[in-house]
Scaffold this motif. Structure first.
Motif, mmCIF file in Angstrom:
data_model
loop_
_atom_site.group_PDB
_atom_site.id
_atom_site.type_symbol
_atom_site.label_atom_id
_atom_site.label_comp_id
_atom_site.label_asym_id
_atom_site.label_seq_id
_atom_site.Cartn_x
_atom_site.Cartn_y
_atom_site.Cartn_z
ATOM 1 N N ILE A 14 42.040 44.329 34.736
ATOM 2 C CA ILE A 14 40.670 44.848 34.663
ATOM 3 C C ILE A 14 40.603 46.359 34.590
ATOM 4 O O ILE A 14 39.550 46.917 34.361
ATOM 5 N N GLY A 17 44.688 52.523 36.151
ATOM 6 C CA GLY A 17 44.549 53.749 36.928
ATOM 7 C C GLY A 17 45.586 54.753 36.480
ATOM 8 O O GLY A 17 46.388 54.474 35.577
ATOM 9 N N VAL A 35 41.161 41.797 44.135
ATOM 10 C CA VAL A 35 41.678 42.812 43.224
ATOM 11 C C VAL A 35 43.037 43.278 43.741
ATOM 12 O O VAL A 35 43.215 43.482 44.938
ATOM 13 N N LYS A 37 45.579 46.294 43.202
ATOM 14 C CA LYS A 37 45.816 47.594 42.591
ATOM 15 C C LYS A 37 47.301 47.878 42.734
ATOM 16 O O LYS A 37 47.806 48.016 43.842
ATOM 17 N N GLU A 87 38.807 43.391 48.121
ATOM 18 C CA GLU A 87 37.682 42.564 47.713
ATOM 19 C C GLU A 87 37.377 42.761 46.225
ATOM 20 O O GLU A 87 37.421 43.876 45.723
ATOM 21 N N CYS A 89 34.674 42.863 43.292
ATOM 22 C CA CYS A 89 33.235 43.015 43.068
ATOM 23 C C CYS A 89 32.937 42.538 41.650
ATOM 24 O O CYS A 89 33.382 43.156 40.686
ATOM 25 N N ASN A 171 32.870 54.381 40.321
ATOM 26 C CA ASN A 171 33.469 54.035 41.616
ATOM 27 C C ASN A 171 32.474 53.366 42.558
ATOM 28 O O ASN A 171 32.738 53.211 43.741
ATOM 29 N N ASP A 185 37.285 52.866 45.302
ATOM 30 C CA ASP A 185 38.227 53.865 44.800
ATOM 31 C C ASP A 185 38.318 55.105 45.690
ATOM 32 O O ASP A 185 37.828 56.180 45.346
HETATM 33 P P1 ADP Z 1 41.224 54.502 39.096
HETATM 34 O O1 ADP Z 1 39.855 55.136 38.987
HETATM 35 O O2 ADP Z 1 42.224 55.311 39.847
HETATM 36 O O3 ADP Z 1 41.718 54.018 37.789
HETATM 37 P P2 ADP Z 1 39.867 52.282 40.355
HETATM 38 O O4 ADP Z 1 40.091 51.786 41.751
HETATM 39 O O5 ADP Z 1 38.573 52.982 40.102
HETATM 40 O O6 ADP Z 1 41.105 53.180 39.977
HETATM 41 O O7 ADP Z 1 40.006 51.028 39.392
HETATM 42 C C1 ADP Z 1 39.988 51.094 37.990
HETATM 43 C C2 ADP Z 1 39.032 50.042 37.416
HETATM 44 O O8 ADP Z 1 39.331 48.741 37.966
HETATM 45 C C3 ADP Z 1 37.591 50.289 37.783
HETATM 46 O O9 ADP Z 1 36.916 51.087 36.872
HETATM 47 C C4 ADP Z 1 37.023 48.868 37.789
HETATM 48 O O10 ADP Z 1 36.652 48.485 36.496
HETATM 49 C C5 ADP Z 1 38.159 48.046 38.283
HETATM 50 N N1 ADP Z 1 38.062 47.820 39.745
HETATM 51 C C6 ADP Z 1 38.624 48.573 40.727
HETATM 52 N N2 ADP Z 1 38.352 48.078 41.942
HETATM 53 C C7 ADP Z 1 37.592 46.986 41.748
HETATM 54 C C8 ADP Z 1 36.986 46.022 42.631
HETATM 55 N N3 ADP Z 1 37.138 46.094 43.953
HETATM 56 N N4 ADP Z 1 36.277 45.021 42.080
HETATM 57 C C9 ADP Z 1 36.129 44.931 40.732
HETATM 58 N N5 ADP Z 1 36.670 45.796 39.855
HETATM 59 C C10 ADP Z 1 37.401 46.802 40.339
#
Ligand code: ADP
Ligand code: MG
Length: 305
Positions: A14, A17, A35, A37, A87, A89, A171, A185
């Motif tokens: 999805i 990063g 999720v 990461k 979690e 979202c 975020n 984030d």
């Molecule tokens: P970064 O900004 O460092 O790339 P993020 O935590 O913002 O990392 O995650 C990147 C993308 O992953 C987000 O833009 C979102 O689309 C998705 N994402 C991140 N955390 C979640 C979550 N808890 N639930 C759903 N989608 C998420």
């Protein structure tokens, strides 16, 4: 901790990063979505590694209905990776909501904007003060010592203060089957007592960055208020308050602190609160505590709790 990842099935990539991918995963035992990461520290310097560790520490300390819930993490040493489970979202993020409305040329309803404003403020209150915001009713039931701290919370000298530092539409997440809004984030978040390593870790266009952070000046939790103001502005106007074609021009506009007026389809109350957040003078910019005292947030605070 053997085989944590064995308890989950990867469903879909999805996001990407700066240091790895973000996956939607399913927990085998109950089919619930989460999720994952995946953070590879292969190419990180020691400072970046300590930032990742700080993110885990910060997330594991934060438990709030308006903050993306962290479950656990696992270290896969053979891949030099740390997996962070949290979690899921399912309602997308605010950037998607803004994009949809910009395309259809339809403003987001004022109701919805107040609801989002309130919930992000409650999340930020938890970060900035290390404690949950007390409504006046909850306040009544406190003993006198707790009342004193609830009336005038202080972030000075507190080791529990967390500054998010990257409040932006991407975020802030939505849930599809409720009005819940969740701040996520915390990759750039820091505890107030840590040294400032912001300039080195920030990538991307700083549309939402406060002038004091841009100028590398000392900053406080109020930098999150500026950014929140910019996000709320964009929810109303469907464009950010400061826009430019070059980095330098953007920086100049932010430092001037002037932006086009908000559309007058929105109430004067909402417009003035958003404008107050996007104030250069730190003495004029309201804290989360001051903002949440405003009676217009009351009805939405009740909705969340
Ligand atoms: P970064 O900004 O460092 O790339 P993020 O935590 O913002 O990392 O995650 C990147 C993308 O992953 C987000 O833009 C979102 O689309 C998705 N994402 C991140 N955390 C979640 C979550 N808890 N639930 C759903 N989608 C998420
Ligand atoms: Mg992000």
């Amino acid at each position: 901790n053997v085989g944590l990842s064995g308890q989950f099935v990867a469903l879909e990539l999805i996001g990407r990063g700066s240091f790895g991918s973000v996956w939607k995963v399913e927990r085998k035992t109950d089919g619930k979505w989460f999720v994952r990461k995946e953070v590879s520290y292969m190419k990180m310097n020691s400072k970046e590694i300590s930032q990742v560790i700080a993110e885990f520490r910060i997330l594991s300390e934060l438990s709030h209905p308006n903050i993306v819930k962290y479950l656990h993490h696992e270290h896969i040493s053979e891949n030099k990776t740390v997996n962070l489970y949290m979690e899921y979202c399912d309602g997308g993020d605010l950037s998607k909501l803004i994009r949809t409305h910009r395309r259809s040329k339809e403003y987001i309803s004022e109701e919805k904007i107040w609801s989002i404003f309130t919930q992000v403020l409650l999340a930020l209150y938890r970060c900035h003060y290390g404690t949950d915001f007390k409504t006046s009713k909850e306040f009544e039931s406190l003993n006198s010592a707790n009342r004193r701290t609830a009336r005038s919370p202080s972030w000075v000298d507190s080791t529990r203060v967390i500054i998010h530092r990257d409040i932006k539409p991407d975020n802030i997440f939505l849930m599809s089957n409720s009005n819940l809004v969740k701040l996520g984030d915390f990759g750039l978040a820091k505890m107030l007592d840590q040294e400032n390593d912001f300039a080195k870790t920030y990538v991307g266009t700083p549309y939402y960055m406060s002038p004091e952070v841009l100028m590398d000046k000392p900053y406080s939790p109020l930098c999150d208020i500026w950014s929140l103001g910019c996000v709320m502005y964009e929810l109303c106007a469907l464009r950010p308050p400061f826009q430019a074609t070059t980095h330098l021009q953007l920086q100049q506009k932010i430092q001037e602190g002037t932006f086009p007026p908000l559309p007058d389809v929105f109430s004067a109350r909402l417009r003035s609160l958003i404008n107050a957040c996007i104030t250069i003078d730190l003495n004029q910019r309201p804290s989360t505590h001051e903002l949440l005292q405003e009676s217009c947030f009351n009805v939405y605070i009740k909705e969340v709790n």
